[in-house]
Design a protein around this motif. Structure first.
Motif, PDB file in Angstrom:
ATOM      1  N   LEU A  48       0.846  -1.191   0.000  1.00  0.00           N
ATOM      2  CA  LEU A  48       0.000   0.000   0.000  1.00  0.00           C
ATOM      3  C   LEU A  48       0.882   1.242   0.000  1.00  0.00           C
ATOM      4  CD1 LEU A  48      -2.718  -1.021   2.640  1.00  0.00           C
ATOM      5  CD2 LEU A  48      -2.986  -0.930   0.152  1.00  0.00           C
TER       6      LEU A  48
ATOM      7  N   ALA B   3      -5.939   0.474   4.362  1.00  0.00           N
ATOM      8  CA  ALA B   3      -7.264   0.159   3.842  1.00  0.00           C
ATOM      9  C   ALA B   3      -8.314   0.788   4.738  1.00  0.00           C
ATOM     10  CB  ALA B   3      -7.452  -1.351   3.773  1.00  0.00           C
ATOM     11  N   ARG B   4      -9.297   1.455   4.103  1.00  0.00           N
ATOM     12  CA  ARG B   4     -10.339   2.094   4.901  1.00  0.00           C
ATOM     13  C   ARG B   4     -11.113   1.036   5.695  1.00  0.00           C
ATOM     14  NH1 ARG B   4     -14.001   6.203   1.702  1.00  0.00           N
ATOM     15  NH2 ARG B   4     -11.913   7.133   1.602  1.00  0.00           N
TER      16      ARG B   4
ATOM     17  N   THR C  23     -10.629  -2.934   6.792  1.00  0.00           N
ATOM     18  CA  THR C  23      -9.583  -3.964   6.807  1.00  0.00           C
ATOM     19  C   THR C  23      -9.960  -5.153   5.960  1.00  0.00           C
ATOM     20  OG1 THR C  23      -9.163  -3.252   9.084  1.00  0.00           O
ATOM     21  CG2 THR C  23      -8.029  -5.227   8.334  1.00  0.00           C
TER      22      THR C  23
ATOM     23  N   ASP D  78     -11.119  -5.179   3.133  1.00  0.00           N
ATOM     24  CA  ASP D  78     -10.759  -4.958   1.723  1.00  0.00           C
ATOM     25  C   ASP D  78      -9.389  -5.532   1.389  1.00  0.00           C
ATOM     26  OD1 ASP D  78     -13.152  -3.680   1.436  1.00  0.00           O
ATOM     27  OD2 ASP D  78     -12.331  -1.640   1.609  1.00  0.00           O
ATOM     28  N   LEU D  79      -8.612  -5.895   2.396  1.00  0.00           N
ATOM     29  CA  LEU D  79      -7.310  -6.503   2.134  1.00  0.00           C
ATOM     30  C   LEU D  79      -7.452  -7.921   1.598  1.00  0.00           C
ATOM     31  CD1 LEU D  79      -5.267  -5.323   5.267  1.00  0.00           C
ATOM     32  CD2 LEU D  79      -5.047  -4.490   2.911  1.00  0.00           C
TER      33      LEU D  79
ATOM     34  N   GLY E 210      -5.770  -0.850   9.122  1.00  0.00           N
ATOM     35  CA  GLY E 210      -5.704  -1.286   7.734  1.00  0.00           C
ATOM     36  C   GLY E 210      -4.333  -1.243   7.112  1.00  0.00           C
TER      37      GLY E 210
END
Length: 409
Positions: free
Chosen positions: A70, A76-77, A79, A81-82, A119
């Motif tokens: 990243l 990540a707004r 988590t 989404d990782l 994130g």
């Protein structure tokens, strides 16, 4: 699961060193430790029994790689989404978990351990991913305080430890006191029972006082010193020795001879007093061994009286009546015992004596348990209805039915 000796060495370390070991173990663990159920929803034992999973290691490594790529200073707004990003960097990573959100369990474990924060990779995650154990240890020491090695001992017979107590301090307080609370501050309470427990484990009152003084933040409170001294004063005033039987007599020289007899050493005789010996062997075995060596001991009953030994002639148990058909009905029939009121046979005490003196008999096995087949149809009918009766009783009852005789139960 039983811990090994390595656990004891790990438990003696400071919390930062312990946490660094846990992080490295999680990094290379070929399973998902927080996984509680399998694909069918059945509960799994903790760590044990789970198959080796190389995809779990790949998912863990891929998660940290995805977070490391990243942009600097960004995370990540959400988590979760990782998960898709992890699948992009590690296409073959698979935890074999059916989850609505991809790799949700691995992401949650990373957050619990502090490897991921907001994130993005934390400093712990960076050093764990680069494989720098020295830098990881420095970061753990920066984040985690050292264990507390001292306790505040109060006059109310309590010991208070703020923070995480060291292994040595916790072991000492657990041995001489009872833990009441654990958390930000742990509290132990001293009592006569807890101090007696330490004395039973082989500790001395002087040693207990010295060890507590070494870890106390101040002087040892006077009530605690009195408690240790008073408990030690009454400890061990009565001793209990294991013994299978006791030998006693009026001649100390004879008992001393028995205790020193080489051929009686197998009995485990030990001298408690000039006229008292204890034996580790049962009474009958001790009696036989002494008589075999030419002595003439007598046995006692539980009430302390001399046990009378009479040799009774051996007699077989009452024979089972012959089945129907082996003799004519009524042939050889014997008269029922006289149970008239007032006779000895009707006396309950006399009957109880006869029952206790009767030799023990083993019931015959039933035909369906490998025994002989039913002798008559009546036996088969009785066995079918009276399912709780032993086969010996079934035969007696069937014979009474067939011959028309009365039986007493």
């Amino acid at each position: 699961m039983t811990p090994t000796g390595t656990y004891d060495a790990w438990a003696e370390q400071e919390p930062p060193e312990q946490f660094a070991v846990l992080l490295q173990a999680w990094w290379n663990l070929a399973l998902t430790p927080t996984r509680a159920r399998d694909e069918d929803g059945k509960a799994l034992p903790a760590l044990g029994g789970a198959p080796s999973c190389n995809g779990c290691v790949q998912a863990r490594h891929g998660l940290l790689t995805a977070a490391a790529r990243l942009p600097a200073g960004h995370g990540a707004r959400v988590t979760a989404d990782l998960g898709p990003l992890l699948a992009w960097h590690r296409p073959f990573a698979d935890c074999s978990l059916r989850e609505d959100t991809p790799f949700a369990t691995v992401i949650r474990e990373a957050e619990l351990l502090g490897v991921l924060a907001r994130g993005a990779l934390s400093a712990l995650g960076i050093h764990l991913r680069t494989g720098d154990p020295e830098a990881l240890g420095v970061e753990c020491r920066r984040l985690l305080p050292s264990a507390t090695a001292t306790a505040r001992l109060g006059a109310d017979l309590t010991a208070v430890v703020t923070g995480t107590p060291s292994t040595r301090l916790a072991a000492l307080l657990d041995s001489v006191a009872d833990r009441e609370t654990s958390g930000t501050a742990s509290v132990w309470r001293f009592s006569a029972a807890s101090v007696r427990r330490a004395l039973d484990a082989g500790r001395t009152p002087e040693g207990i006082a010295a060890d507590l003084t070494a870890v106390a933040a101040g002087p040892l409170p006077q009530p605690l010193s009195y408690l240790i001294a008073d408990t030690a004063r009454g400890h061990g005033r009565v001793r209990i020795a294991p013994a299978a039987c006791v030998l006693h007599g009026d001649e100390p020289a004879l008992l001393a001879e028995l205790a020193a007899h080489r051929r009686l050493a197998k009995l485990g005789l030990r001298r408690l007093a000039p006229t008292v010996l204890i034996s580790r062997s049962p009474l009958d075995a001790t009696l036989a061994a002494l008589r075999a060596e030419g002595y003439a001991p007598v046995a006692e009953t539980d009430e302390g009286t001399v046990r009378i030994e009479k040799t009774r002639p051996r007699r077989a148990a009452a024979a089972v009546p012959a089945p129907r058909g082996s003799r004519a009905r009524g042939a050889g029939r014997t008269a029922a015992p006289n149970l008239a009121k007032g006779s000895d046979a009707f006396d309950p005490s006399a009957l109880a004596t006869r029952l206790l003196a009767a030799p023990a008999t083993i019931p015959d096995p039933a035909p369906f348990e490998g025994g002989a087949p039913f002798a008559t149809g009546t036996e088969e009918i009785v066995a079918g209805w009276a399912k709780q009766l032993p086969y010996t009783d079934v035969r007696r009852l069937a014979h009474a039915i067939d011959t028309g005789q009365a039986i007493t139960v």
